[in-house]
Design a protein around this motif. Structure first.
Motif, PDB file in Angstrom:
ATOM      1  N   GLU A  41      -8.890 -10.141   0.528  1.00 18.28           N
ATOM      2  CA  GLU A  41      -9.207 -10.371   1.936  1.00 18.28           C
ATOM      3  C   GLU A  41     -10.397 -11.321   1.968  1.00 18.28           C
ATOM      4  N   GLN A  78     -13.495  -1.775   1.420  1.00 24.34           N
ATOM      5  CA  GLN A  78     -12.594  -2.862   1.040  1.00 24.34           C
ATOM      6  C   GLN A  78     -13.086  -3.501  -0.248  1.00 24.34           C
ATOM      7  N   ALA A  88       0.838  -1.217   0.000  1.00 22.44           N
ATOM      8  CA  ALA A  88       0.000   0.000   0.000  1.00 22.44           C
ATOM      9  C   ALA A  88       0.865   1.257   0.000  1.00 22.44           C
ATOM     10  N   SER A 145      -4.437  -1.052   5.974  1.00 23.62           N
ATOM     11  CA  SER A 145      -4.029  -0.429   4.702  1.00 23.62           C
ATOM     12  C   SER A 145      -4.853   0.826   4.430  1.00 23.62           C
ATOM     13  N   GLN A 146      -6.145   0.772   4.790  1.00 25.62           N
ATOM     14  CA  GLN A 146      -6.985   1.970   4.608  1.00 25.62           C
ATOM     15  C   GLN A 146      -6.416   3.128   5.424  1.00 25.62           C
ATOM     16  N   ALA A 206      -7.165  -5.005   5.364  1.00 27.26           N
ATOM     17  CA  ALA A 206      -7.774  -3.880   4.637  1.00 27.26           C
ATOM     18  C   ALA A 206      -7.855  -2.664   5.550  1.00 27.26           C
ATOM     19  N   TYR A 245      -6.127   2.671  -4.792  1.00 24.57           N
ATOM     20  CA  TYR A 245      -6.304   1.259  -4.431  1.00 24.57           C
ATOM     21  C   TYR A 245      -5.387   0.918  -3.266  1.00 24.57           C
ATOM     22  N   LEU A 246      -5.844  -0.041  -2.430  1.00 27.11           N
ATOM     23  CA  LEU A 246      -5.031  -0.431  -1.273  1.00 27.11           C
ATOM     24  C   LEU A 246      -3.900  -1.375  -1.665  1.00 27.11           C
ATOM     25  N   HIS A 247      -4.160  -2.231  -2.661  1.00 30.77           N
ATOM     26  CA  HIS A 247      -3.210  -3.282  -3.057  1.00 30.77           C
ATOM     27  C   HIS A 247      -2.879  -4.212  -1.888  1.00 30.77           C
ATOM     28  N   ALA A 248      -3.864  -4.460  -1.012  1.00 29.83           N
ATOM     29  CA  ALA A 248      -3.625  -5.324   0.154  1.00 29.83           C
ATOM     30  C   ALA A 248      -3.751  -6.802  -0.199  1.00 29.83           C
ATOM     31  N   ASN A 260     -10.117  -1.804  -2.058  1.00 27.73           N
ATOM     32  CA  ASN A 260      -9.101  -2.844  -2.197  1.00 27.73           C
ATOM     33  C   ASN A 260      -9.318  -3.636  -3.487  1.00 27.73           C
TER      34      ASN A 260
END
Ligand code: M6R
Length: 613
Positions: free
Chosen positions: A401, A354, A271, A412-413, A409, A395-398, A380
């Motif tokens: 999930e 997410q 992220a 990362s958020q 998420a 985008y989170l790129h996590a 995400n």
């Protein structure tokens, strides 16, 4: 929530459909069903309970030869909305003739008048569902062309749908359509898969088409033809899925939740990577697509979301106000959408989700667009509806999930919101020096999280002391207040212990009445402004006999003295502290739930992505 799988192609359809349903289990559901053709007749098996029960029934009841020979079919996991989770309410549903089978996610709002009309024409219904009405409506319109029948039926329905329709009359195709509920079509080598979730598709192919609202697709083993409801062809780009099969598996962990908790250093690294500018003490988030002038003129930031995403927004609120000196608000998306909010072009509305599919958050996005606000998203899931409708955001790129309880998420958020606030702050009043200080703290987040994760044994021991509790309270101040809310949400979601999060100061305005000898209070008293006041609130709880489990900063012996038991987390910038604190509470909830024998990845009554209001 409900899940859809459709398969047509060279493999055994029964195996592919059941395997697909297993991938959807994480979404939460209470019954399942599957339909294939047996010598030209539609064969449907449904059952309340798990996909494993469905699979057993299918293997016991269907001819062995059919299990190997069926080449197409549809299947579903249902999360009850209209009627109990019974066999008759489970999908697929059939039309009056029994030749058309349909699975559906979403809600048909006008199903009652439609059902009355069909009953008056002699239709008989076998369930309480809105979906069966849609299946009958398609049958009613069928006169030799399934695609046309589906379009005619969908013209008459109000509400939301993602559907897959299969018929013995046209066994070489599945018709799929969407309005407000995602449908993705995977195009493999001699096989095509329809699903409500890309995790079903990665085992077959990475080439996908995301349907848009009011798209209807004719899906064959070797082709996909997308049209609108009026039969006009529409051009939908073929996208490449970024996820791999492995990330949709548990990878040796007992639960997806545990895997996702431990993935956080990597997820947060993804992220953050490439998004910090140390020369300027700022962040680079090109997806925000904002000019320096827009940033400077911005009047207000409004974050909308639900559940965990809402809590992330609450951390963001502190960051936007402190760093950018801008008025920041956070609102529950369901409230925002119906409240007639006053918005203008200098208001930034950030939709946090997410999944990117949450119905209330999506509606809030549409309301904000309608009112001319500057709308962006923080999602995400790449290509999700909210991400596509906002058109700008980060985008989170996590990574996927899977566990219903959100973990990576959330962190990362928060990390991305901190970077957004940093970028905004540097465009307004934040000095390079202070920007740099925060950028360095953000860069260190993966390492901070690792230092919490290595304390797993200690956290498990703290959790063991709470296994028999039926109530728990989480308190904090500043950015640790939303972390307390999130800690309580995690515990209640997966362990079913009644847990509440409060601002530390709020306890004495009512909730303190609930404390008695031994009640666990989890106090987030890390070394950030306001810590001493939190410690004062801790003493108020102790005076009522509460048992205090503290989360304090490393080496803070003074804070530790106020606690009965305590966990130390690394020191960092106050705005960043919520992240390691949240990770500690995720592990705590996980261990409590595991020791209580709870079903961690799919907690009762919950769904991963809430696509109904
Ligand atoms: O996909 P979203 O972030 O929009 O989902 C919002 C909530 O439904 C979600 O965060 C929910 O609260 C989680 N189960 C929390 O663990």
């Amino acid at each position: 929530m409900c899940g859809i799988v459709g398969y047509i192609g060279k493999q055994g359809a029964v195996g592919a459909l059941i395997k697909g349903l297993r991938k959807l289990e994480y979404r939460g559901y209470d019954s399942a069903g599957v339909a294939v053709l047996d010598g030209g007749a539609m064969l449907v098996t449904k059952t309340p309970g798990k996909v494993a029960a469905l699979s057993e029934r299918v293997r016991a009841e269907w001819p062995a030869e059919l299990l190997a020979s069926a080449r197409a079919g549809i299947a579903h996991t249902r999360w009850a909305t209209h009627g109990l989770p019974t066999q008759s309410n489970a999908h697929p549903h059939l039309d009056e003739t029994g030749r058309i089978a349909l699975v559906h996610n979403g809600i048909i709002e006008n199903y009652r008048p439609l059902r009355a009309r069909l009953e008056a024409k002699g239709h008989h219904f076998h369930s309480e569902t809105d979906t069966e009405v849609l299946a009958h409506l398609v049958g009613e319109f069928f006169s030799g062309d399934l695609f046309q029948a589906v379009c005619s039926a969908l013209h008459q329905v109000e509400g939301t749908f993602g559907i897959a329709v299969f018929s013995s009359l046209e066994p070489d195709r599945i018709i799929a359509a969407r309005r407000g509920s995602p449908i993705v079509v995977g195009m493999g080598d001699g096989e095509t898969i329809v699903a409500s979730d890309a995790s079903v598709i990665v085992a077959h192919t990475h080439r996908v088409i995301f349907l848009d609202d009011n798209d209807v697709a004719v899906v064959k083993a070797d082709s996909v033809d997308v049209r609108d409801l009026d039969n006009v062809p529409v051009n939908r780009a073929v996208a490449e899925l970024g996820m791999d099969v492995e990330s949709a598996e548990k990878g040796g962990y007992e639960h997806f939740m545990l895997k996702e908790i431990h993935e956080q250093p990597e997820a947060l690294g993804n992220a953050i990577r490439g998004r910090l500018d140390f020369a300027l003490g700022s962040a680079v988030l090109s997806g925000m697509n904002t000019s320096p002038r827009e940033l400077a003129e911005l009047k207000r930031v409004i974050m909308v979301g639900c559940g965990t995403s809402l809590h992330a927004g609450l951390v963001g609120e502190y960051a936007f106000e402190e760093l950018a000196g801008v008025n920041a608000e956070v609102e529950q998306a369901a409230e925002f959408r119906y409240r007639n909010p006053i918005l203008g072009s200098r208001d930034f509305v950030i939709a946090i989700s997410q999944s990117g599919e949450t119905a209330d958050t999506l509606a809030a996005v549409r309301e904000a667009h309608q009112k001319g606000a500057f709308v962006m998203s923080l999602c995400n899931v790449v290509g999700s509806t909210i991400a596509r409708e906002t058109g700008r955001g980060v985008y989170l790129h996590a990574g996927p999930e899977i566990s219903v309880a959100s973990t990576k998420a959330f962190t990362s958020q928060v990390a991305v919101l901190l970077m957004m606030a940093l970028k905004l702050g540097r465009g307004r009043r934040l000095s390079r020096e202070h920007g740099l200080e925060l950028a360095r703290a953000i860069e260190s987040i993966p390492e901070l999280v690792t230092r919490v994760l290595v304390q797993d044994d200690r956290i498990r021991a703290l959790a063991a002391g709470c296994v028999r509790d039926e109530h728990a309270y989480f308190i904090g101040r500043g950015p640790l207040y939303p972390a307390a809310l999130e800690g309580a949400l995690k515990l209640k979601e997966i362990s079913y212990i009644h847990a509440e999060g409060y601002h530390a100061a709020e306890l004495k305005h009512g909730p303190i009445a609930l404390l008695s000898k031994g009640t666990p209070v989890i106090a987030l008293a890390c070394d950030i402004p306001g810590k001493d006041k939190t410690l004062g609130n801790v003493e108020e709880c102790r005076a009522r006999g509460a048992r205090i489990i503290g989360v304090v900063s490393e080496g803070d012996g003074e804070a530790a003295e106020h606690m009965d038991e305590c966990l130390e987390i690394p020191r960092t910038h106050p705005l960043v502290t919520a992240i390691p604190a949240a990770v500690a509470l995720q592990l705590f909830s996980y261990h409590v739930a595991r020791l209580r024998g709870c079903e961690i990845d799919q907690p009762r009554n919950l769904a991963k992505s809430v696509t109904v209001e």
